[in-house]
Structures are given as C-alpha cells and as structure tokens.
Design an enzyme around this catalytic site. Structure first.
Site, PDB file in Angstrom:
ATOM      1  N   CYS A 118      74.135  35.648  15.244  1.00 42.71           N
ATOM      2  CA  CYS A 118      74.378  35.936  16.672  1.00 42.71           C
ATOM      3  C   CYS A 118      73.698  34.937  17.603  1.00 42.71           C
ATOM      4  O   CYS A 118      74.078  34.827  18.768  1.00 42.71           O
ATOM      5  CB  CYS A 118      73.936  37.350  17.010  1.00 42.71           C
ATOM      6  N   HIS A 259      72.741  38.254  24.557  1.00 43.11           N
ATOM      7  CA  HIS A 259      73.684  38.552  23.475  1.00 43.11           C
ATOM      8  C   HIS A 259      74.127  40.006  23.608  1.00 43.11           C
ATOM      9  O   HIS A 259      73.311  40.907  23.803  1.00 43.11           O
ATOM     10  CB  HIS A 259      72.991  38.307  22.130  1.00 43.11           C
ATOM     11  N   ASN A 289      80.242  43.652  19.815  1.00 37.63           N
ATOM     12  CA  ASN A 289      79.349  42.553  19.439  1.00 37.63           C
ATOM     13  C   ASN A 289      80.184  41.483  18.724  1.00 37.63           C
ATOM     14  O   ASN A 289      80.671  41.713  17.620  1.00 37.63           O
ATOM     15  CB  ASN A 289      78.251  43.112  18.525  1.00 37.63           C
TER      16      ASN A 289
HETATM   17  O1  UT7 Z   1      73.908  41.400  16.732  1.00 35.83           O
HETATM   18  C1  UT7 Z   1      72.537  41.366  16.458  1.00 35.83           C
HETATM   19  C2  UT7 Z   1      72.058  42.313  15.499  1.00 35.83           C
HETATM   20  N1  UT7 Z   1      72.496  43.667  15.610  1.00 35.83           N
HETATM   21  C3  UT7 Z   1      71.998  44.535  16.512  1.00 35.83           C
HETATM   22  O2  UT7 Z   1      71.329  44.146  17.445  1.00 35.83           O
HETATM   23  C4  UT7 Z   1      72.242  45.983  16.291  1.00 35.83           C
HETATM   24  C5  UT7 Z   1      70.958  46.734  16.500  1.00 35.83           C
HETATM   25  N2  UT7 Z   1      71.044  48.165  16.206  1.00 35.83           N
HETATM   26  C6  UT7 Z   1      71.777  49.027  16.937  1.00 35.83           C
HETATM   27  O3  UT7 Z   1      72.499  48.659  17.846  1.00 35.83           O
HETATM   28  C7  UT7 Z   1      71.594  50.504  16.633  1.00 35.83           C
HETATM   29  O4  UT7 Z   1      70.510  50.646  15.755  1.00 35.83           O
HETATM   30  C8  UT7 Z   1      72.853  51.185  16.026  1.00 35.83           C
HETATM   31  C9  UT7 Z   1      73.906  51.331  17.097  1.00 35.83           C
HETATM   32  C10 UT7 Z   1      73.373  50.372  14.856  1.00 35.83           C
HETATM   33  C11 UT7 Z   1      72.504  52.575  15.535  1.00 35.83           C
HETATM   34  O5  UT7 Z   1      71.926  53.343  16.593  1.00 35.83           O
HETATM   35  P1  UT7 Z   1      70.547  54.136  16.370  1.00 35.83           P
HETATM   36  O6  UT7 Z   1      70.303  54.884  17.606  1.00 35.83           O
HETATM   37  O7  UT7 Z   1      69.522  53.139  15.926  1.00 35.83           O
HETATM   38  O8  UT7 Z   1      70.916  55.142  15.234  1.00 35.83           O
HETATM   39  P2  UT7 Z   1      70.276  55.307  13.772  1.00 35.83           P
HETATM   40  O9  UT7 Z   1      70.622  54.145  12.912  1.00 35.83           O
HETATM   41  O10 UT7 Z   1      68.834  55.680  13.906  1.00 35.83           O
HETATM   42  O11 UT7 Z   1      71.057  56.569  13.257  1.00 35.83           O
HETATM   43  C12 UT7 Z   1      70.956  57.834  13.893  1.00 35.83           C
HETATM   44  C13 UT7 Z   1      71.993  58.756  13.309  1.00 35.83           C
HETATM   45  C14 UT7 Z   1      72.035  58.753  11.782  1.00 35.83           C
HETATM   46  O12 UT7 Z   1      72.307  60.065  11.346  1.00 35.83           O
HETATM   47  P3  UT7 Z   1      71.129  61.022  10.822  1.00 35.83           P
HETATM   48  O13 UT7 Z   1      70.503  60.290   9.656  1.00 35.83           O
HETATM   49  O14 UT7 Z   1      70.191  61.175  11.986  1.00 35.83           O
HETATM   50  O15 UT7 Z   1      71.851  62.259  10.453  1.00 35.83           O
HETATM   51  C15 UT7 Z   1      73.209  57.885  11.462  1.00 35.83           C
HETATM   52  O16 UT7 Z   1      73.787  58.176  10.207  1.00 35.83           O
HETATM   53  O17 UT7 Z   1      73.298  58.329  13.736  1.00 35.83           O
HETATM   54  C16 UT7 Z   1      74.151  58.230  12.569  1.00 35.83           C
HETATM   55  N3  UT7 Z   1      75.165  57.233  12.834  1.00 35.83           N
HETATM   56  C17 UT7 Z   1      76.338  57.543  13.415  1.00 35.83           C
HETATM   57  N4  UT7 Z   1      76.845  58.701  13.871  1.00 35.83           N
HETATM   58  C18 UT7 Z   1      78.062  58.673  14.405  1.00 35.83           C
HETATM   59  C19 UT7 Z   1      75.133  55.903  12.580  1.00 35.83           C
HETATM   60  N5  UT7 Z   1      76.283  55.337  12.975  1.00 35.83           N
HETATM   61  C20 UT7 Z   1      77.054  56.326  13.492  1.00 35.83           C
HETATM   62  C21 UT7 Z   1      78.341  56.364  14.058  1.00 35.83           C
HETATM   63  N6  UT7 Z   1      78.803  57.541  14.510  1.00 35.83           N
HETATM   64  N7  UT7 Z   1      79.092  55.259  14.198  1.00 35.83           N
END
Ligand code: UT7
Length: 332
Positions: A118, A259, A289
C-alpha cells in the site's frame, strides 16, 4: 523546506482509472457472513470496483497512464522512466511494467516494478524524483495499480470486504526548489512481514504445488486488528517526521490525503495530527482499499471536488504490507 536535492520533481499530470463493475456491501452480504452495517461502521466502505473477467492489471495501467500523459501534455515517447508500484502482478515474470510498456507506447523508457504494497505509490514517487533530481530523467511516469480482487479469498470476510481494483498515475517533471515534491520520508520494518502477505506462488511454495490450492495459500492474508493499531501509529509518526524534516507544522498543511484503508484509521491519524476534518480527504466509501492506487486515485477525486488545487501544500502518507510506511510533502 527543501531537502538536500538541488533539483526536485513536480506532478505535471495526473490520471486515474476504475473498472466499471461495482461490488456493493449488499453484494458481499450474499457471499459471506457480513452486513452493510458492519462494513460501513468498521471500515467506512460502501462499494469497491472489480475488474471484468477479460480485464487485467495492464488494462487499468494503460487507462490511468494515458490519462496522466494527456494531462501533462507529454507524448509516450518522451517518457524516459516508468516506475510501477503494484502488489498484484500480471504474472511473476517479467515485470508488469514491461508487459504494460507497449500498451502505453513508452518506446524510450526503462520500466520496472516497485513492490511496497500500500505504500508503493509513495515509494515509486521517491524513486522517480531521484532520477529527475540527478538529471537522468526528464519525464517519469509513476503508476500505482492493483487487481486485488484476483488475489482475494471470497470466503474470508475479514479481507474480501476491504479491497478493490484501480489505478492512478502521475507524470513527474523537473521543478524549481520549493515547488513539487518537497520531502519524502520512508521506512520498512520487515519484522512484521507476515502481518499482510500471500504465502503461495513464490519460491517457498511455487504456484504449481498442490498445497497452494489445497491450503488456500494463493490469497491475501491479513491480521487486521494488529495491522490497525500499527497503522495508526506508523501513519502518524511518518507524517510528523516528513513535516519536521521540511520545517513545517500540521497547521501549514492544506490537505491530507492518507492511504485509504479504513475510515477509523484515517480519523484517528487526522485527530493525532490535529487536523480539522475538512483538511482530511477520503474517497474510500466508493473505492475501498486499492493499495498502491489509493493515494493517486484519491488525488484525482480531490482535484475534481475542488479540494486539491495548484499551490496547495499536500501531505500524503501510506502504510502497508512489508511493513512499509512512506510520507510525501508536496507543493502541488
Ligand atoms: O492497507 C493497509 C493495511 N490494511 C489495513 O490497514 C487494515 C487494518 N485493519 C482494519 O481495517 C480492521 O482491523 C478490520 C476492518 C480488518 C477489522 O475491524 P476490527 O474492528 O479490527 O475487527 P476485528 O478484526 O477485531 O474483529 C471483530 C469481530 C470478529 O468477530 P468476533 O471474534 O468478535 O466474534 C470478527 O470475526 O468482527 C468480525 N468480523 C466481521 N464481522 C462481520 C471480521 N470481519 C467481519 C465482516 N463482517 N466483514
């Protein structure tokens, strides 16, 4: 404000291209266990673009690159260097830049790829401006392009809702000191190389090994939550570093184009830099993204929206797989 270079480069022209096909959050609801509400609240993304079956990254590169050359009033034969930032190559050998060269008509250019995920566009910008600064190149084409949907696991809701396809391009030309790219700061921390990666298809696990299919190794994997925290810190630190190197403060910045990864990351970084929301540009709600295409595509939209004007002081900071970080301060 200027760094040690006696010459620098300015952005003489810009272009962007998005494939036509739109994937909405409602489309994703039908594919994985997710919801429009979750995606909107946690990421800020409403829709993203996907290449058609008969399209590939070279088609995106051609459209964006020709747009930037037209905007700069430069003919393809005048380009002496083409630096392509991408993480989603057309094929492993040769470079995607070489495959795209005939389509762009760059008969006199050396062409190669830069792999910095990225942060790729800002890395490629830094490479391009060095060749202008030394006088070795007069017209440099820098493109960030991605076909991320081709490398997405459509059963993994943690990644497939985030990423989209697109390409953004600029033409760099020599500039007077105080104009154009004033400073670029960059850093790589390979200790975290496996935070965002694709394990299959390289030397370690070659693409012809059955394991690639059986263990789903040919897809982008990401430890999202860990990445989120590192991203906020790295984007803030690298932004402050480039501002300090240039001897300016966040208050001097006219527009911040980070980004476009996640609206919560963008808002957190904007707040840490003390920037008012109107100085922080986002377009990720409509493109998601797009990795190395993200900053130039956001610049194209910011110009169209009248938010980025000639003479503005632009701060652009990226973060991504590697882990890579890079920040550019540009007198646009
Ligand atoms: O491009 C450069 C690099 N990439 C980034 O900068 C991405 C950085 N990370 C993020 O943007 C976020 O961490 C995400 C959007 C990927 C995830 O958001 P989060 O608030 O960090 O969620 P999490 O990974 O802590 O997950 C929370 C919950 C989990 O469920 P449980 O374990 O609490 O039951 C996940 O399984 O959200 C769940 N989850 C979803 N639920 C519905 C993860 N993806 C999804 C989804 N829909 N698409």
């Amino acid at each position: 404000m200027q760094d040690g270079l006696t010459r620098t480069a300015r952005i003489a022209g810009i272009g962007g291209y998005l494939p036509e096909h739109v994937i909405t959050n409602a489309d994703l609801e039908r594919m994985v266990d997710t919801s429009d509400e979750w995606i909107t609240k946690r990421t800020g993304i409403k829709e993203r673009r996907m290449v058609a079956e008969d399209e590939s990254i070279v088609d995106l590169i051609e459209r964006a690159g020709k747009g930037a050359m037209d905007d700069a009033g430069v003919s393809p034969e005048e380009i002496d260097l083409f630096v392509l930032a991408t993480a989603t190559v057309e094929q492993p050998i040769p470079s995607t830049a070489a495959i795209a060269q005939p389509r762009l008509g760059l008969t006199n250019a050396a062409c190669f790829d830069v792999s910095a995920a990225c942060s790729g566009f800002v890395y490629a910008l830094n490479v391009g401006r060095q060749f202008i600064a030394t006088g070795e190149a007069k017209n440099v084409l820098v493109i960030g392009a991605e076909c991320l949907t081709r490398y997405l696991d459509w059963t993994d809701r943690a990644t497939c809702v985030l990423l989209g396809d697109g390409a953004g391009a600029v033409v760099l030309q020599p500039a007077q000191p105080g104009d154009g790219i004033l400073r670029i700061a960059w850093k790589t921390d390979g200790n975290y190389w496996d935070m965002i990666h694709m394990p299959g298809g390289g030397c370690r696990v070659p693409p012809h090994q059955p394991r690639v299919i059986e263990e789903r190794l040919g897809y982008i994997k990401m430890r999202g939550n860990e990445t989120f925290k590192v991203a906020v810190r790295a984007l803030t630190e690298m932004s402050l570093k480039v501002l300090e190197q240039a001897g300016v403060t966040p208050a001097d910045v006219d527009l911040f184009i980070p980004h476009q990864a996640n609206i919560r990351i963008i808002q957190a970084v904007g707040a840490r830099l003390g920037l008012p929301p109107e100085k922080v540009y986002t377009n990720l709600h409509k493109v998601g993204n797009t990795s190395s295409a993200s900053i130039p595509l956001a610049m194209v939209d910011a110009i169209a929206d009248g938010k980025l004007k000639r003479g503005d002081l632009l701060l652009s900071t990226a973060f991504g797989g590697g882990l890579t970080t890079a920040s550019a301060l540009i007198r646009y």
